[in-house]
Design a protein around this motif. Structure first.
Motif, PDB file in Angstrom:
ATOM      1  N   GLN A 441      28.927 143.458  39.561  1.00  0.00           N
ATOM      2  CA  GLN A 441      28.885 143.060  38.154  1.00  0.00           C
ATOM      3  C   GLN A 441      29.483 144.106  37.227  1.00  0.00           C
ATOM      4  O   GLN A 441      29.893 143.796  36.107  1.00  0.00           O
ATOM      5  CB  GLN A 441      27.431 142.756  37.734  1.00  0.00           C
ATOM      6  CG  GLN A 441      26.490 143.945  37.760  1.00  0.00           C
ATOM      7  CD  GLN A 441      25.887 144.193  39.125  1.00  0.00           C
ATOM      8  OE1 GLN A 441      26.246 143.544  40.101  1.00  0.00           O
ATOM      9  NE2 GLN A 441      24.964 145.143  39.217  1.00  0.00           N
ATOM     10  N   GLU A 442      29.568 145.364  37.687  1.00  0.00           N
ATOM     11  CA  GLU A 442      30.101 146.410  36.823  1.00  0.00           C
ATOM     12  C   GLU A 442      31.611 146.305  36.636  1.00  0.00           C
ATOM     13  O   GLU A 442      32.177 146.988  35.767  1.00  0.00           O
ATOM     14  CB  GLU A 442      29.724 147.784  37.362  1.00  0.00           C
ATOM     15  CG  GLU A 442      28.239 148.018  37.518  1.00  0.00           C
ATOM     16  CD  GLU A 442      27.401 147.710  36.270  1.00  0.00           C
ATOM     17  OE1 GLU A 442      27.972 147.618  35.162  1.00  0.00           O
ATOM     18  OE2 GLU A 442      26.173 147.553  36.410  1.00  0.00           O
ATOM     19  N   LEU A 443      32.268 145.433  37.407  1.00  0.00           N
ATOM     20  CA  LEU A 443      33.687 145.184  37.144  1.00  0.00           C
ATOM     21  C   LEU A 443      33.862 144.583  35.751  1.00  0.00           C
ATOM     22  O   LEU A 443      34.842 144.867  35.056  1.00  0.00           O
ATOM     23  CB  LEU A 443      34.263 144.252  38.219  1.00  0.00           C
ATOM     24  CG  LEU A 443      35.772 144.010  38.165  1.00  0.00           C
ATOM     25  CD1 LEU A 443      36.545 145.327  38.255  1.00  0.00           C
ATOM     26  CD2 LEU A 443      36.195 143.072  39.299  1.00  0.00           C
ATOM     27  N   VAL A 486      33.063 135.196  50.407  1.00  0.00           N
ATOM     28  CA  VAL A 486      33.183 135.369  48.959  1.00  0.00           C
ATOM     29  C   VAL A 486      34.649 135.618  48.656  1.00  0.00           C
ATOM     30  O   VAL A 486      35.285 136.448  49.321  1.00  0.00           O
ATOM     31  CB  VAL A 486      32.351 136.570  48.453  1.00  0.00           C
ATOM     32  CG1 VAL A 486      32.597 136.804  46.961  1.00  0.00           C
ATOM     33  CG2 VAL A 486      30.867 136.347  48.714  1.00  0.00           C
ATOM     34  N   SER A 487      35.199 134.931  47.677  1.00  0.00           N
ATOM     35  CA  SER A 487      36.562 135.218  47.242  1.00  0.00           C
ATOM     36  C   SER A 487      36.493 136.305  46.174  1.00  0.00           C
ATOM     37  O   SER A 487      36.161 136.038  45.015  1.00  0.00           O
ATOM     38  CB  SER A 487      37.229 133.964  46.665  1.00  0.00           C
ATOM     39  OG  SER A 487      38.474 134.311  46.076  1.00  0.00           O
ATOM     40  N   TYR A 488      36.770 137.524  46.576  1.00  0.00           N
ATOM     41  CA  TYR A 488      36.696 138.634  45.626  1.00  0.00           C
ATOM     42  C   TYR A 488      37.824 138.565  44.604  1.00  0.00           C
ATOM     43  O   TYR A 488      37.669 139.022  43.470  1.00  0.00           O
ATOM     44  CB  TYR A 488      36.695 139.960  46.392  1.00  0.00           C
ATOM     45  CG  TYR A 488      35.424 140.134  47.187  1.00  0.00           C
ATOM     46  CD1 TYR A 488      34.279 140.626  46.594  1.00  0.00           C
ATOM     47  CD2 TYR A 488      35.351 139.728  48.519  1.00  0.00           C
ATOM     48  CE1 TYR A 488      33.097 140.748  47.303  1.00  0.00           C
ATOM     49  CE2 TYR A 488      34.175 139.844  49.236  1.00  0.00           C
ATOM     50  CZ  TYR A 488      33.050 140.356  48.622  1.00  0.00           C
ATOM     51  OH  TYR A 488      31.870 140.451  49.322  1.00  0.00           O
ATOM     52  N   MET A 495      35.815 137.582  35.870  1.00  0.00           N
ATOM     53  CA  MET A 495      35.346 138.640  34.976  1.00  0.00           C
ATOM     54  C   MET A 495      36.440 139.156  34.054  1.00  0.00           C
ATOM     55  O   MET A 495      36.187 140.035  33.228  1.00  0.00           O
ATOM     56  CB  MET A 495      34.776 139.800  35.798  1.00  0.00           C
ATOM     57  CG  MET A 495      33.554 139.456  36.620  1.00  0.00           C
ATOM     58  SD  MET A 495      32.893 140.938  37.439  1.00  0.00           S
ATOM     59  CE  MET A 495      31.662 140.206  38.517  1.00  0.00           C
ATOM     60  N   GLY A 496      37.651 138.636  34.232  1.00  0.00           N
ATOM     61  CA  GLY A 496      38.751 139.065  33.380  1.00  0.00           C
ATOM     62  C   GLY A 496      39.598 140.163  33.969  1.00  0.00           C
ATOM     63  O   GLY A 496      40.463 140.729  33.289  1.00  0.00           O
ATOM     64  N   LYS A 520      45.419 147.826  34.369  1.00  0.00           N
ATOM     65  CA  LYS A 520      44.272 147.003  33.993  1.00  0.00           C
ATOM     66  C   LYS A 520      43.218 147.093  35.108  1.00  0.00           C
ATOM     67  O   LYS A 520      43.547 147.456  36.237  1.00  0.00           O
ATOM     68  CB  LYS A 520      44.686 145.531  33.835  1.00  0.00           C
ATOM     69  CG  LYS A 520      45.684 145.258  32.726  1.00  0.00           C
ATOM     70  CD  LYS A 520      46.046 143.781  32.706  1.00  0.00           C
ATOM     71  CE  LYS A 520      47.048 143.465  31.612  1.00  0.00           C
ATOM     72  NZ  LYS A 520      47.447 142.021  31.626  1.00  0.00           N
ATOM     73  N   PRO A 521      41.969 146.755  34.805  1.00  0.00           N
ATOM     74  CA  PRO A 521      40.989 146.677  35.890  1.00  0.00           C
ATOM     75  C   PRO A 521      41.474 145.691  36.953  1.00  0.00           C
ATOM     76  O   PRO A 521      41.768 144.531  36.638  1.00  0.00           O
ATOM     77  CB  PRO A 521      39.721 146.186  35.202  1.00  0.00           C
ATOM     78  CG  PRO A 521      39.881 146.595  33.774  1.00  0.00           C
ATOM     79  CD  PRO A 521      41.354 146.462  33.490  1.00  0.00           C
ATOM     80  N   THR A 522      41.585 146.169  38.193  1.00  0.00           N
ATOM     81  CA  THR A 522      42.202 145.374  39.245  1.00  0.00           C
ATOM     82  C   THR A 522      41.395 145.481  40.534  1.00  0.00           C
ATOM     83  O   THR A 522      40.915 146.558  40.886  1.00  0.00           O
ATOM     84  CB  THR A 522      43.650 145.861  39.516  1.00  0.00           C
ATOM     85  OG1 THR A 522      44.405 145.785  38.313  1.00  0.00           O
ATOM     86  CG2 THR A 522      44.317 145.007  40.573  1.00  0.00           C
TER      87      THR A 522
END
Length: 545
Positions: A441-443, A486-488, A495-496, A520-522
């Protein structure tokens, strides 16, 4: 002297100590502190999704910034959630100050809402745990908290804040900010070290986290060069000595090659600097024997003799000690020994790849050849890290952060903290699918605050490390270690964040290049072979041992 609330005084103490980032999950029990932080423009508040994630962020930030991480949470429920981060900071010797909301002092002892004795709860896993009951003592106690967290062997301090104390006003007297003592060896100790080193033929330095805390990497390099002493690094302290240096002889961790462990076993003198000689570093306390001479240098008196009784124990700052030791008078007679042990390391850690190698090794090979000096790597706990630890060549200081406590869920939140501490670095976290989901969730936190980390998730749909031990001790009796699909990539997108999924080296290389360029967050999901359970073994090989 100023009249202010206890809450404002806490924030004033933070400001005086140079705090720039605070991590939290908000709680009503410490709202006055959040309100005071709102008014303090010099401190940024990072609100996480889970207290465990917030604590890992603070711990990773502290390691990268080399200053205390600060985290806030509410009463028993928030405190329990972040306890794993406190334990990690304790075992990793990371300076951290934890502020916990507490029930009103008028309700204590009645099993109030979310009540627990927080100072007693954290005593075993913190350097100091204390509750503030008088507003006027805030500067004294908070100042002491920052001092204890940073001096001696660094670690976490927990401060409990009853909610009725926080809005109370008092005259506040603020003392000086923390100065860190840097003790140095005595002249007599230097003479003893010189005398003992003269008698040895196979010396070895084991360098630990105290090198990082003291900013002693350059001093260690000068000392090793001066006397041609081979250097091994303790568990998950890879970056204290450059791996491409001819005196580097390996990392002492989980799954370390036998030839590298033999370097420790064959040494006739060990100079341990800034390491507590942990269970993992010493392979269950097995590779150092009474026949070997031990010189142990550490900032903490209690560390000396805690595991092995040293022939010479020196309480000193690592940088000060290594600088002082440059004045030894030695006849260097162990060059051949150092060259042999370097060759053993090179043979065990050669990063060459073929089509038959697991994708995990290809990932490390690609990273080693494409990630520049301006990078920092964090990792979670799990067998996937074996490839990183075995093969990745750490060449620069301050390029690695990992949990010596072995905490799952650590890698990605720690990367967030590290990126905030050093925005100019490319920060990459490595996680298994099991550990990643513990703080996935911290992503969203990274997305919300626009923190461009790159998350590698090695997905084999199981708790791989536990499965490995299961197959060793109870072959074919698989229970509780399989995980669902799970599809990460899709999880990241929801989460954007940017998301990719790869199953071959070329796909990973392309995805990594895009991730670095996009800033970007990836998340890059790496589909791995379930059968390749570790660097050296498959499941079938474990079953047929």
């Amino acid at each position: 002297m100023k009249v202010m609330t206890a809450a404002k005084a806490i924030v004033e103490c933070m400001k005086r100590e140079g705090v720039e980032k605070v991590f939290c999950v908000p709680g009503e029990s410490y709202l006055p502190v959040l309100d005071a932080l709102y008014d303090e423009e010099s401190i940024q508040v990072i609100s996480a999704r889970h207290e465990g994630g917030a604590a890992f962020m603070a711990e990773g930030y502290a390691k990268a910034a080399l200053k205390p991480g600060v985290v806030l949470a509410t009463r028993a429920v928030g405190a329990s959630n972040l306890a794993i981060g406190v334990h990690t900071a304790y075992q990793d010797s990371t300076p951290m100050v934890v502020f916990l909301g507490q029930v009103s002092s008028k309700f204590r002892g009645r099993e109030g809402f979310q009540e627990v004795d927080l100072d007693r709860m954290f005593q075993h896993i913190a350097k100091w745990a204390v509750e503030i009951n008088d507003a006027e003592r805030v500067p004294e106690i908070v100042g002491r908290a920052f001092r204890i967290a940073q001096t001696g062997r660094p670690g976490p301090v927990v401060v409990s804040l009853p909610e009725d104390v926080l809005p109370a006003e008092a005259e506040m007297h603020f003392g000086p900010v923390t100065t860190i003592p840097r003790p140095t060896p005595s002249d007599n100790e230097l003479i003893q070290v010189n005398s003992l080193l003269r008698t040895c033929e196979k010396p070895l330095i084991i360098a630990g986290g105290g090198i990082k805390s003291a900013r002693a990497e350059a001093a260690l390099l000068r000392f090793a060069n001066a006397y041609q002493l081979p250097v091994a690094v303790s568990f998950r302290r890879h970056d204290v000595f450059p791996h491409d240096h001819p005196l580097f002889v390996g990392h002492l961790g989980l799954g370390t090659a036998k030839s590298i462990l033999d370097t420790v076993r064959q040494a006739d003198l060990i100079l341990a600097v800034g390491t507590r000689l942990s269970e993992v570093t010493t392979q269950d306390y097995s590779i150092i024997s009474p026949e070997q001479k031990l010189i142990h240098v550490d900032i903490d008196f209690d560390t000396l003799g805690k595991v092995y009784s040293p022939d010479i124990g020196i309480v000193a700052d690592a940088k000060e000690a290594l600088t002082a030791l440059l004045n030894l008078e030695l006849d260097v007679k162990w060059r051949d020994w150092a060259e042999r042990r370097r060759k053993a390391y090179e043979e065990a850690s050669a990063l060459t790849v073929s089509d038959d190698d697991a994708i995990n090794k290809h990932v490390i090979h690609i990273m080693a050849n494409t990630v520049g000096k301006d990078s920092l790597i964090t990792n979670d706990a799990g067998n996937f890290a074996g490839w990183l630890h075995t093969y990745y060549p750490f060449r620069e200081e301050h390029t690695y952060i990992g949990p010596t406590s072995g905490a799952m869920g650590y890698g990605m939140p720690a990367a967030i903290g590290a990126k905030l501490a050093d925005p100019n670095k490319t920060v990459i976290s490595l996680s298994g699918d099991g550990g990643f989901m513990m703080t996935a969730q911290e992503l969203e936190t990274a997305v919300r605050y626009q923190i461009p980390i790159i998350c590698l998730v090695f997905n084999n749909n199981m708790y791989g490390t536990i499965r490995m031990h299961q197959e060793i001790h109870y072959p074919k009796k698989v229970i509780a270690t399989d995980l669902g699909d799970v599809s990460y990539k899709d999880l990241a997108a929801s989460m954007g964040a940017e998301g990719y999924v790869v199953d071959d080296p070329s796909g990973f290389e392309q995805a990594l290049a895009k991730a670095v360029q996009n800033n970007k967050p990836t998340l890059i999901e790496i589909l791995t072979d379930r059968e390749q359970i570790s660097v050296s073994k498959t499941i079938e090989q474990l079953r047929n041992k």
